[in-house]
Scaffold this motif. Structure first.
Motif, short mmCIF file in Angstrom:
data_model
loop_
_atom_site.label_atom_id
_atom_site.label_comp_id
_atom_site.label_asym_id
_atom_site.label_seq_id
_atom_site.Cartn_x
_atom_site.Cartn_y
_atom_site.Cartn_z
N GLY A 44 0.83 -1.20 0.00
CA GLY A 44 0.00 0.00 0.00
C GLY A 44 0.87 1.25 0.00
N ILE A 45 0.25 2.37 -0.28
CA ILE A 45 0.96 3.65 -0.37
C ILE A 45 0.49 4.56 0.77
CG2 ILE A 45 1.36 5.71 -1.78
CD1 ILE A 45 2.73 3.19 -2.84
N THR A 46 1.44 5.05 1.55
CA THR A 46 1.14 5.97 2.64
C THR A 46 1.64 7.37 2.27
OG1 THR A 46 3.27 5.59 3.72
CG2 THR A 46 1.44 4.11 4.33
N LEU A 47 1.23 8.36 3.04
CA LEU A 47 1.73 9.72 2.82
C LEU A 47 3.24 9.76 3.04
CD1 LEU A 47 -1.02 11.92 4.51
CD2 LEU A 47 -0.52 11.70 2.08
N ASP A 48 3.73 9.03 4.03
CA ASP A 48 5.18 8.99 4.28
C ASP A 48 5.92 8.41 3.09
OD1 ASP A 48 4.94 10.12 6.79
OD2 ASP A 48 4.95 8.20 7.85
N LYS A 49 5.36 7.39 2.45
CA LYS A 49 6.00 6.78 1.28
C LYS A 49 6.00 7.77 0.11
CE LYS A 49 7.52 3.17 1.07
NZ LYS A 49 8.94 2.72 1.22
N SER A 54 9.04 11.44 -3.29
CA SER A 54 9.15 12.82 -3.76
C SER A 54 10.54 13.38 -3.45
CB SER A 54 8.07 13.68 -3.10
OG SER A 54 8.17 15.02 -3.53
N ASN A 55 11.01 13.17 -2.23
CA ASN A 55 12.33 13.67 -1.84
C ASN A 55 13.44 13.02 -2.66
OD1 ASN A 55 11.19 15.31 0.12
ND2 ASN A 55 11.56 13.87 1.78
N LEU A 56 13.25 11.77 -3.04
CA LEU A 56 14.26 11.05 -3.80
C LEU A 56 14.32 11.50 -5.26
CD1 LEU A 56 16.37 8.72 -3.68
CD2 LEU A 56 14.54 7.23 -4.49
N ILE A 57 13.15 11.67 -5.89
CA ILE A 57 13.13 11.97 -7.33
C ILE A 57 13.19 13.47 -7.65
CG2 ILE A 57 11.95 9.81 -7.87
CD1 ILE A 57 9.38 11.46 -8.31
N SER A 58 12.89 14.31 -6.69
CA SER A 58 12.87 15.75 -6.95
C SER A 58 14.20 16.29 -7.50
CB SER A 58 12.48 16.51 -5.68
OG SER A 58 12.34 17.87 -5.95
N PRO A 59 15.36 15.92 -6.93
CA PRO A 59 16.62 16.42 -7.51
C PRO A 59 16.85 15.95 -8.95
CG PRO A 59 16.98 15.58 -5.29
CD PRO A 59 15.59 15.20 -5.68
N LEU A 60 16.46 14.72 -9.24
CA LEU A 60 16.59 14.20 -10.61
C LEU A 60 15.73 15.02 -11.57
CD1 LEU A 60 17.52 11.99 -12.67
CD2 LEU A 60 15.47 10.73 -12.00
N LEU A 61 14.49 15.29 -11.17
CA LEU A 61 13.58 16.06 -12.02
C LEU A 61 14.06 17.50 -12.20
CD1 LEU A 61 10.20 14.67 -10.70
CD2 LEU A 61 11.27 14.18 -12.90
N ASP A 62 14.65 18.08 -11.14
CA ASP A 62 15.16 19.45 -11.25
C ASP A 62 16.20 19.56 -12.35
OD1 ASP A 62 13.56 20.30 -9.19
OD2 ASP A 62 15.13 20.23 -7.66
N VAL A 63 16.95 18.50 -12.57
CA VAL A 63 18.02 18.51 -13.56
C VAL A 63 17.54 18.05 -14.94
CG1 VAL A 63 20.23 17.45 -14.19
CG2 VAL A 63 19.82 18.16 -11.84
N GLU A 64 16.65 17.05 -14.97
CA GLU A 64 16.35 16.39 -16.24
C GLU A 64 15.00 16.66 -16.88
OE1 GLU A 64 17.66 12.54 -17.02
OE2 GLU A 64 19.22 12.57 -15.50
N VAL A 65 14.08 17.32 -16.20
CA VAL A 65 12.76 17.53 -16.80
C VAL A 65 12.79 18.74 -17.73
CG1 VAL A 65 10.35 18.13 -16.36
CG2 VAL A 65 11.46 16.42 -14.97
N PRO A 66 12.44 18.54 -19.00
CA PRO A 66 12.48 19.63 -19.97
C PRO A 66 11.19 20.46 -19.95
CG PRO A 66 11.91 17.60 -21.07
CD PRO A 66 12.14 17.26 -19.61
#
Length: 141
Positions: A44-49, A54-66
């Motif tokens: 299941g998916i919790t708010l904590d998950k 979000s915290n893990l992928i945010s830096p990747l998206l900051d660099v790679e999302v066009p």
């Protein structure tokens, strides 16, 4: 906007959090661009998950999302009633009740019994993906 290579990277990052990437949607709500990442997990998916992913992928998206404009990142469960787009979505939903809107505007409802790369079966009726307009799970109270 999200390239297949970036989607693959996101899937790997998300898998590191013991989740699976379900879908990626870019939409506009109240004049704000939103990048919505849907994740699933057998536990299941919790708010904590969602926050962890979000915290893990945010830096990747900051660099790679066009994306030229500012956007809001949302990480969420696809929900109890969710749209099925890919064969993997159908496989995760076997045994659930679905509503199928066909290209000819017919609406079918039944239990999802089987699926493969070509189509799916509800109530012993084989339906090719190419003949559907929208398929979603439905929850009956």
């Amino acid at each position: 906007m999200i390239t297949p290579a970036l989607e693959e990277k996101l899937a790997k990052y998300i898998k590191g959090c013991d989740c699976e990437l379900y879908d990626i949607v870019m939409l506009k709500e109240f004049n704000q661009d939103i990048l919505r990442i849907y994740i699933t997990s057998k536990e299941g998916i919790t708010l904590d998950k969602c926050q962890e992913v979000s915290n893990l992928i945010s830096p990747l998206l900051d660099v790679e999302v066009p994306i030229a404009s500012k956007y809001i990142l949302e990480v969420s469960s696809p929900g109890i009633e969710r749209v099925l787009k890919k064969p993997s979505h159908f496989a995760l939903s076997l045994g659930e009740r679905v509503e199928v809107k066909m290209m000819d505007k017919t609406i079918l409802e039944g239990v999802l019994q089987e699926c493969d790369d070509e189509g799916f079966v509800i109530d012993s009726q084989k339906i090719p993906y190419s003949q559907t307009k929208k398929v979603k799970t439905i929850f009956q109270w």
